[in-house]
Write a protein that holds these residues in place. Structure first.
Motif, short mmCIF file in Angstrom:
data_model
loop_
_atom_site.label_atom_id
_atom_site.label_comp_id
_atom_site.label_asym_id
_atom_site.label_seq_id
_atom_site.Cartn_x
_atom_site.Cartn_y
_atom_site.Cartn_z
N ARG A 207 93.06 70.11 -39.93
CA ARG A 207 93.75 70.27 -38.65
C ARG A 207 94.82 71.35 -38.72
NH1 ARG A 207 95.57 64.76 -35.97
NH2 ARG A 207 95.89 66.30 -34.31
N ARG A 208 95.46 71.45 -39.86
CA ARG A 208 96.52 72.45 -40.01
C ARG A 208 95.95 73.86 -40.11
NH1 ARG A 208 100.15 72.81 -45.48
NH2 ARG A 208 101.12 74.84 -45.06
N TYR A 209 94.71 73.98 -40.61
CA TYR A 209 94.14 75.30 -40.85
C TYR A 209 94.01 76.10 -39.55
CZ TYR A 209 90.84 78.85 -42.50
OH TYR A 209 90.24 80.04 -42.82
N ASN A 210 93.64 75.45 -38.46
CA ASN A 210 93.38 76.18 -37.21
C ASN A 210 94.63 76.87 -36.67
OD1 ASN A 210 90.69 75.35 -37.22
ND2 ASN A 210 91.18 73.43 -36.17
N SER A 211 95.80 76.28 -36.90
CA SER A 211 97.03 76.86 -36.37
C SER A 211 97.85 77.57 -37.44
CB SER A 211 97.88 75.77 -35.72
OG SER A 211 98.18 74.74 -36.65
N ARG A 217 96.59 80.13 -44.76
CA ARG A 217 95.21 79.64 -44.88
C ARG A 217 94.68 79.77 -46.30
NH1 ARG A 217 92.02 81.58 -39.36
NH2 ARG A 217 93.24 80.28 -37.91
#
Length: 238
Positions: A207-211, A217
Motif C-alpha cells: 500500500r505504501r509503494y503506490n504513494s 520505492r
C-alpha cells in the motif's frame, strides 16, 4: 493307311495309359507320396487299402502327397538387454530453521518487534535502578574510597571513588551521577504469529509503494524481497 493308324493310336493311347495306371504304381509317385488303392470285388463291394488289390478285383489307384509338418517357426531373437537405468539424481535441499521474532516493550509501554532477544539499549542513571546516589567513604591506607556496586542485567560491576586525605578532615560520603546501559525486555513470538506479522508488513509495504517517492520505492522493494524469502522458508506450514 497312315492317317488311319495315326487316328487309332491317338484314341488307344489314353486307354492304355489308364489301364497301366490301374494295375501298377505310377512312375511319378515318390517315396514320400501316399498311395490309396480303391478295390471293387466281383460282388461290387468297395474297399480302400494301402496295398494293391487282390487278383480279380478292379483296382483304382489314387496318389496323394504325404502331409509334411511345416518347418519350425523361427525363434525370435531375444531382445537386447535394457541399458542400465541412470542413477537417480539426488538433490539436497537445505532448509534453514525458522528465524525467531521477538516483541519488545519500552519503559513507556510501547511495543516493537526485533530479530534478536536484545531490546534497544538506553542510558539511565543508576539511581533509577535503585542504587543509592550517595555512598559512604571507608579508609583505605592513606585514602578514603567509596565503592558502588553496579548491575546492568547481565554483568556485575563496581565503581570506586577515591579521595586523598588532606589535613585532619576527611570526607564521610561521596555523591555520584553515574549511569548504565539497559535494554528493553523482549519475549519470543509463536511461529504462527511471526508469519502473520510478516504478511501484515508485506501488505503495508504494498500500500505504501503506490504513494512513495522513487527513492523510497527502492528500499520498499528490497524489504519486500527479504520478507518474501523469509515467508518461503519459515512459513511453509503456517
Amino acid at each position: 493307311m497312315r492317317p488311319v493308324c495315326r487316328h487309332r493310336c491317338a484314341v488307344l493311347l489314353p486307354a492304355v495309359l489308364a489301364a497301366t495306371a490301374a494295375t501298377a504304381l505310377p512312375c511319378a509317385a515318390l517315396a514320400e507320396d501316399v498311395v490309396i488303392y480303391r478295390c471293387t470285388d466281383a460282388q461290387g463291394r468297395l474297399s480302400l487299402r494301402d496295398t494293391p488289390c487282390a487278383s480279380g478285383e478292379r483296382q483304382q489307384v489314387q496318389t496323394m502327397l504325404r502331409p509334411v509338418d511345416p518347418p519350425p517357426r523361427p525363434v525370435a531373437p531375444a531382445p537386447p538387454p535394457s541399458p542400465p537405468a541412470a542413477p537417480a539424481v539426488v538433490q539436497t535441499v537445505v532448509l534453514q530453521p525458522p528465524r525467531p521474532m521477538y516483541e519488545c516493550v519500552t519503559p513507556d509501554g510501547e511495543t516493537y518487534t526485533s530479530d534478536t532477544a536484545e531490546g534497544n539499549p538506553r542510558w539511565v542513571p543508576l539511581w533509577t535502578l535503585g542504587y543509592p546516589a550517595v555512598a559512604p567513604y571507608r579508609r583505605s591506607g592513606g585514602e578514603f574510597r567509596a565503592d558502588i556496586g553496579v548491575h546492568d542485567g547481565r554483568v556485575d560491576g563496581r565503581i570506586s571513588i577515591d579521595h586523598a586525605v588532606r589535613g585532619r578532615r576527611h570526607p564521610t560520603a561521596a555523591g555520584y551521577s553515574a549511569g548504565t546501559w539497559v535494554r528493553d525486555a523482549c519475549h519470543p513470538l509463536p511461529q504462527q504469529e511471526v508469519c502473520d506479522r510478516l504478511r501484515d508488513r508485506r501488505y503495508a509495504l504494498d500500500r505504501r509503494y503506490n504513494s512513495a517517492l522513487q527513492s523510497e520505492r527502492t528500499e520498499i522493494v528490497r524489504e519486500q524481497r527479504g520478507i518474501d524469502a523469509r515467508l518461503a522458508n519459515d512459513c511453509r506450514n503456517h
